[in-house]
Write a protein that holds these residues in place. Structure first.
Motif, mmCIF file in Angstrom:
data_model
loop_
_atom_site.group_PDB
_atom_site.id
_atom_site.type_symbol
_atom_site.label_atom_id
_atom_site.label_comp_id
_atom_site.label_asym_id
_atom_site.label_seq_id
_atom_site.Cartn_x
_atom_site.Cartn_y
_atom_site.Cartn_z
ATOM 1 N N ASN A 101 0.821 -1.218 0.000
ATOM 2 C CA ASN A 101 0.000 0.000 0.000
ATOM 3 C C ASN A 101 0.853 1.266 0.000
ATOM 4 O OD1 ASN A 101 -2.451 -1.455 0.100
ATOM 5 N ND2 ASN A 101 -2.275 -1.694 2.316
ATOM 6 N N PHE A 102 2.152 1.114 0.298
ATOM 7 C CA PHE A 102 3.056 2.259 0.280
ATOM 8 C C PHE A 102 3.606 2.442 -1.135
ATOM 9 C CE2 PHE A 102 2.763 1.296 4.694
ATOM 10 C CZ PHE A 102 3.079 2.453 5.383
ATOM 11 N N PRO A 103 4.001 3.665 -1.484
ATOM 12 C CA PRO A 103 4.657 3.852 -2.783
ATOM 13 C C PRO A 103 5.896 2.963 -2.863
ATOM 14 C CG PRO A 103 4.194 5.975 -1.729
ATOM 15 C CD PRO A 103 3.939 4.918 -0.703
ATOM 16 N N ASN A 104 5.962 2.124 -3.876
ATOM 17 C CA ASN A 104 7.115 1.238 -3.950
ATOM 18 C C ASN A 104 7.493 0.921 -5.385
ATOM 19 O OD1 ASN A 104 5.786 -1.495 -4.737
ATOM 20 N ND2 ASN A 104 4.554 -0.787 -3.011
ATOM 21 N N LEU A 105 8.716 0.474 -5.534
ATOM 22 C CA LEU A 105 9.251 0.027 -6.813
ATOM 23 C C LEU A 105 9.896 -1.330 -6.610
ATOM 24 C CD1 LEU A 105 11.014 3.211 -8.263
ATOM 25 C CD2 LEU A 105 8.986 2.090 -9.187
ATOM 26 N N CYS A 106 9.622 -2.247 -7.512
ATOM 27 C CA CYS A 106 10.198 -3.578 -7.439
ATOM 28 C C CYS A 106 11.000 -3.832 -8.708
ATOM 29 C CB CYS A 106 9.104 -4.626 -7.280
ATOM 30 S SG CYS A 106 9.739 -6.311 -7.206
ATOM 31 N N PHE A 107 12.302 -4.025 -8.555
ATOM 32 C CA PHE A 107 13.172 -4.316 -9.692
ATOM 33 C C PHE A 107 13.426 -5.818 -9.749
ATOM 34 C CE2 PHE A 107 14.168 0.017 -8.393
ATOM 35 C CZ PHE A 107 14.161 0.696 -9.603
ATOM 36 N N PHE A 108 13.283 -6.395 -10.930
ATOM 37 C CA PHE A 108 13.641 -7.795 -11.119
ATOM 38 C C PHE A 108 14.320 -7.946 -12.471
ATOM 39 C CE2 PHE A 108 9.430 -7.386 -12.965
ATOM 40 C CZ PHE A 108 9.476 -8.183 -14.111
ATOM 41 N N SER A 109 14.947 -9.084 -12.701
ATOM 42 C CA SER A 109 15.771 -9.240 -13.894
ATOM 43 C C SER A 109 15.051 -10.008 -14.993
ATOM 44 C CB SER A 109 17.076 -9.958 -13.548
ATOM 45 O OG SER A 109 16.846 -11.322 -13.273
ATOM 46 N N GLU A 110 15.373 -9.657 -16.207
ATOM 47 C CA GLU A 110 14.840 -10.391 -17.367
ATOM 48 C C GLU A 110 15.317 -11.843 -17.340
ATOM 49 O OE1 GLU A 110 14.569 -9.860 -22.242
ATOM 50 O OE2 GLU A 110 15.968 -8.639 -21.071
ATOM 51 N N GLN A 111 16.554 -12.048 -16.923
ATOM 52 C CA GLN A 111 17.091 -13.402 -16.827
ATOM 53 C C GLN A 111 16.307 -14.230 -15.811
ATOM 54 O OE1 GLN A 111 21.168 -13.529 -15.543
ATOM 55 N NE2 GLN A 111 21.314 -15.749 -15.657
ATOM 56 N N GLY A 112 15.963 -13.601 -14.667
ATOM 57 C CA GLY A 112 15.197 -14.308 -13.648
ATOM 58 C C GLY A 112 13.814 -14.683 -14.130
ATOM 59 N N LEU A 113 13.179 -13.792 -14.898
ATOM 60 C CA LEU A 113 11.854 -14.099 -15.453
ATOM 61 C C LEU A 113 11.947 -15.274 -16.414
ATOM 62 C CD1 LEU A 113 8.848 -13.324 -15.846
ATOM 63 C CD2 LEU A 113 9.598 -11.861 -17.733
ATOM 64 N N LYS A 114 12.967 -15.269 -17.277
ATOM 65 C CA LYS A 114 13.137 -16.353 -18.241
ATOM 66 C C LYS A 114 13.368 -17.685 -17.539
ATOM 67 C CE LYS A 114 14.952 -13.619 -22.125
ATOM 68 N NZ LYS A 114 16.145 -13.363 -22.993
ATOM 69 N N GLU A 115 14.174 -17.672 -16.466
ATOM 70 C CA GLU A 115 14.439 -18.914 -15.748
ATOM 71 C C GLU A 115 13.172 -19.432 -15.073
ATOM 72 O OE1 GLU A 115 17.683 -20.840 -12.638
ATOM 73 O OE2 GLU A 115 17.970 -18.821 -13.463
ATOM 74 N N PHE A 116 12.361 -18.526 -14.541
ATOM 75 C CA PHE A 116 11.087 -18.939 -13.951
ATOM 76 C C PHE A 116 10.200 -19.580 -15.006
ATOM 77 C CE2 PHE A 116 6.596 -17.769 -13.331
ATOM 78 C CZ PHE A 116 6.313 -18.537 -12.215
ATOM 79 N N CYS A 117 10.140 -18.981 -16.188
ATOM 80 C CA CYS A 117 9.306 -19.518 -17.263
ATOM 81 C C CYS A 117 9.785 -20.890 -17.714
ATOM 82 C CB CYS A 117 9.291 -18.556 -18.453
ATOM 83 S SG CYS A 117 8.440 -16.999 -18.126
ATOM 84 N N CYS A 118 11.085 -21.109 -17.734
ATOM 85 C CA CYS A 118 11.641 -22.380 -18.203
ATOM 86 C C CYS A 118 11.509 -23.496 -17.170
ATOM 87 C CB CYS A 118 13.114 -22.208 -18.569
ATOM 88 S SG CYS A 118 13.401 -21.221 -20.051
ATOM 89 N N THR A 119 11.672 -23.151 -15.882
ATOM 90 C CA THR A 119 11.755 -24.195 -14.859
ATOM 91 C C THR A 119 10.650 -24.146 -13.811
ATOM 92 O OG1 THR A 119 13.151 -22.852 -13.393
ATOM 93 C CG2 THR A 119 14.272 -24.141 -15.104
ATOM 94 N N GLY A 120 10.036 -22.982 -13.638
ATOM 95 C CA GLY A 120 9.061 -22.828 -12.561
ATOM 96 C C GLY A 120 9.714 -22.735 -11.196
ATOM 97 N N LYS A 121 11.055 -22.744 -11.155
ATOM 98 C CA LYS A 121 11.786 -22.720 -9.893
ATOM 99 C C LYS A 121 11.953 -21.285 -9.418
ATOM 100 C CE LYS A 121 16.149 -24.257 -7.800
ATOM 101 N NZ LYS A 121 15.488 -24.775 -6.593
ATOM 102 N N TYR A 122 11.966 -21.143 -8.086
ATOM 103 C CA TYR A 122 12.078 -19.820 -7.495
ATOM 104 C C TYR A 122 13.300 -19.741 -6.598
ATOM 105 C CZ TYR A 122 9.441 -15.557 -7.579
ATOM 106 O OH TYR A 122 9.030 -14.293 -7.877
ATOM 107 N N TYR A 123 13.913 -18.548 -6.565
ATOM 108 C CA TYR A 123 15.119 -18.335 -5.776
ATOM 109 C C TYR A 123 14.953 -17.149 -4.842
ATOM 110 C CZ TYR A 123 17.408 -21.188 -9.384
ATOM 111 O OH TYR A 123 17.758 -22.196 -10.246
#
Length: 481
Positions: A344-366
């Protein structure tokens, strides 16, 4: 004139042209070019690219010019802070890739027997030998032992020696490190560099390593005038070291060692701990859910992958906790409520394109709570990505381009509360979990400005581009299912 404008002027001269000629031949706006070369105004980024193309600059020359442009646009202090943080992130990722954080079976490095030929030294090499002598004596001591020091956190030989002796003796020795931070805000990059060095050892959990800090206006020139400003104290010896590390003196008298120990402990009691850490799941969750947020503060997250709660939702994560971590269900519920509250607070979340691709390929989370759960199936991944796109908080997310030079540690994520608290959370499994808090103002402010600058930089996809790339991921997964 700035370094940027001086460089532009130098490039024009080396290419045998001037403002008037280049403006005509390359169709560049002459007034903008003149102001750029004379240092009166920074040009738009697109204009600088056209300038480089018109003069057929090499890739090396372009990179040098764009770096000077970035320094000029950000300010030298902010640029140094940014580079220090990028270096830290890169170093953390490299350590993960080498498995240095988590490898407990480390090949020992055997030192030959070290005899003390002299208790003094007059060059850097001999001073390091004196240091290694007293450190080895302490590590090989049958008692628990300890090491106290006020060496600069950036003195790599000391930290490296601790690493080597740990490998040899596999002994989790008590090490207390008292460092000084610059009180001058324009020198905050020095504080960042200091934190960078000591954090790498602290997060490894190889030693009982504690860092304390105090503020000082001393600079390098001031320290040069001190005879022996640095010391290492053990249960058997005190090593005094000169500011340039060329001279050292070993003291072995018990009464002197006792006095040094007493004074050091007193100084540490007057200083502040740089890091505060909880190293278990229940304790970390308790701290996280009770963590206070300063009023009117924004929150920044820096993850390898998108926030797990943003992908599976509150209900989805509670079902997974119930199925796979039932003993933590109640505290997990409070944790999720805390995450929702923070959203609910003003926030920004940065994540990596590489991390998104790895999630899509494996479904694994780190590195987040998703680490504790099995990988998502293809169908669950599709559902999670669609949920992510439709979430009200989607516009708060910024995806970092894979092609840029920013590194993301997989097993660590960063959470910054305003400019008052930086939290570094490390999760690999239920046995390896650290919740580290840093509340030193110059470090928190440097990270805050880093994130603020990052969101509008060339390294980040726009919200529209991010949405489109996630849609492409959904299409590919749909074809697989």
């Amino acid at each position: 004139m700035s370094k940027f404008s001086e460089k532009c002027k130098e490039i024009l001269k080396e290419n045998g042209t001037n403002v008037y000629q280049l403006a005509i031949h390359a169709s560049l706006e002459r007034t903008t070019l003149q102001r750029m070369v004379t240092g009166k105004r920074l040009p738009p980024l697109g204009f600088l690219k056209s300038f480089c193309q018109a003069l057929r600059l090499s890739k090396f020359e372009e990179e040098e010019l764009f770096e000077l442009y970035r320094i000029e646009s950000m300010g030298e202090d902010a640029y140094r802070n940014e580079q220090s943080i990028l270096h830290l992130l890169s170093h953390l990722r490299k350590l993960e890739e080498k498995d240095s954080f988590y490898n407990t079976k480390i090949t020992s490095i055997q030192y030959q027997n070290m005899d003390l030929l002299s208790n003094t030294s007059s060059n850097i090499y001999d001073t390091e030998l004196l240091m290694q002598y007293i450190l080895k004596k302490e590590f090989s001591n049958d008692t628990e032992g300890f090491i106290y020091t006020n060496l600069p956190g950036t003195y790599e030989s000391f930290l490296h020696s601790l690493e080597l002796f740990y490998r040899q003796f596999q002994k989790k020795l008590c090490v207390h490190h008292l460092i000084h931070f610059q009180i001058n805000s324009s020198l905050s990059s020095e504080n960042l560099d200091m934190m960078h060095s000591v954090l790498l050892l602290y997060i490894s959990n190889k030693l009982d390593y504690q860092v304390f800090y105090y503020y000082s206006r001393l600079n390098k020139n001031d320290i040069l005038y001190m005879c022996f400003p640095y010391y290492i104290i053990t249960s058997r010896h005190v090593l005094l070291m000169s500011s340039d590390f060329k001279m050292g003196i070993i003291l072995s008298e018990k009464d002197i060692i006792k006095q040094y120990i007493h004074t050091f402990r007193k100084n540490c009691s007057l200083a502040a701990p740089l890091f505060q850490k909880i190293s278990n799941l229940q304790g970390s969750m308790s701290i996280y859910k009770t963590d206070s947020i300063p009023s009117k503060s924004d929150i920044h997250y820096f993850h390898y992958q998108p926030c797990y709660v943003d992908l599976v939702g509150e209900q989805g994560i509670m079902e997974r906790i119930k199925n796979f971590l039932p003993e933590f269900y109640e505290i997990g519920k409070q944790l999720v409520q805390s995450i929702i509250f923070k959203s609910n607070f003003p926030n920004l979340c940065f994540f990596s394109e590489q991390g998104l691709k790895e999630f899509c390929c494996t479904g694994k989370y780190y590195g987040q709570i998703g680490t504790f759960f099995p990988p998502l199936t293809v169908e669950e991944r599709i559902e999670a990505l669609k949920y992510f796109q439709s979430a009200p908080t989607f516009h708060n997310n910024r995806m970092i381009k894979e092609s840029c030079s920013i590194s993301f540690p997989k097993h660590l994520y960063f959470e910054l509360l305003g400019t008052t608290s930086l939290q570094i959370i490390r999760i690999e499994n239920l046995e390896i979990m650290d919740f580290i808090t840093i509340e030193e103002s110059s470090i928190c402010e440097a990270f805050y400005h880093f994130f603020q600058t990052l969101q509008s930089s060339k390294y980040v996809y726009s919200a529209e581009e991010t949405y489109s790339l996630i849609s492409q991921c959904i299409d590919k997964l749909t074809q697989q299912s």
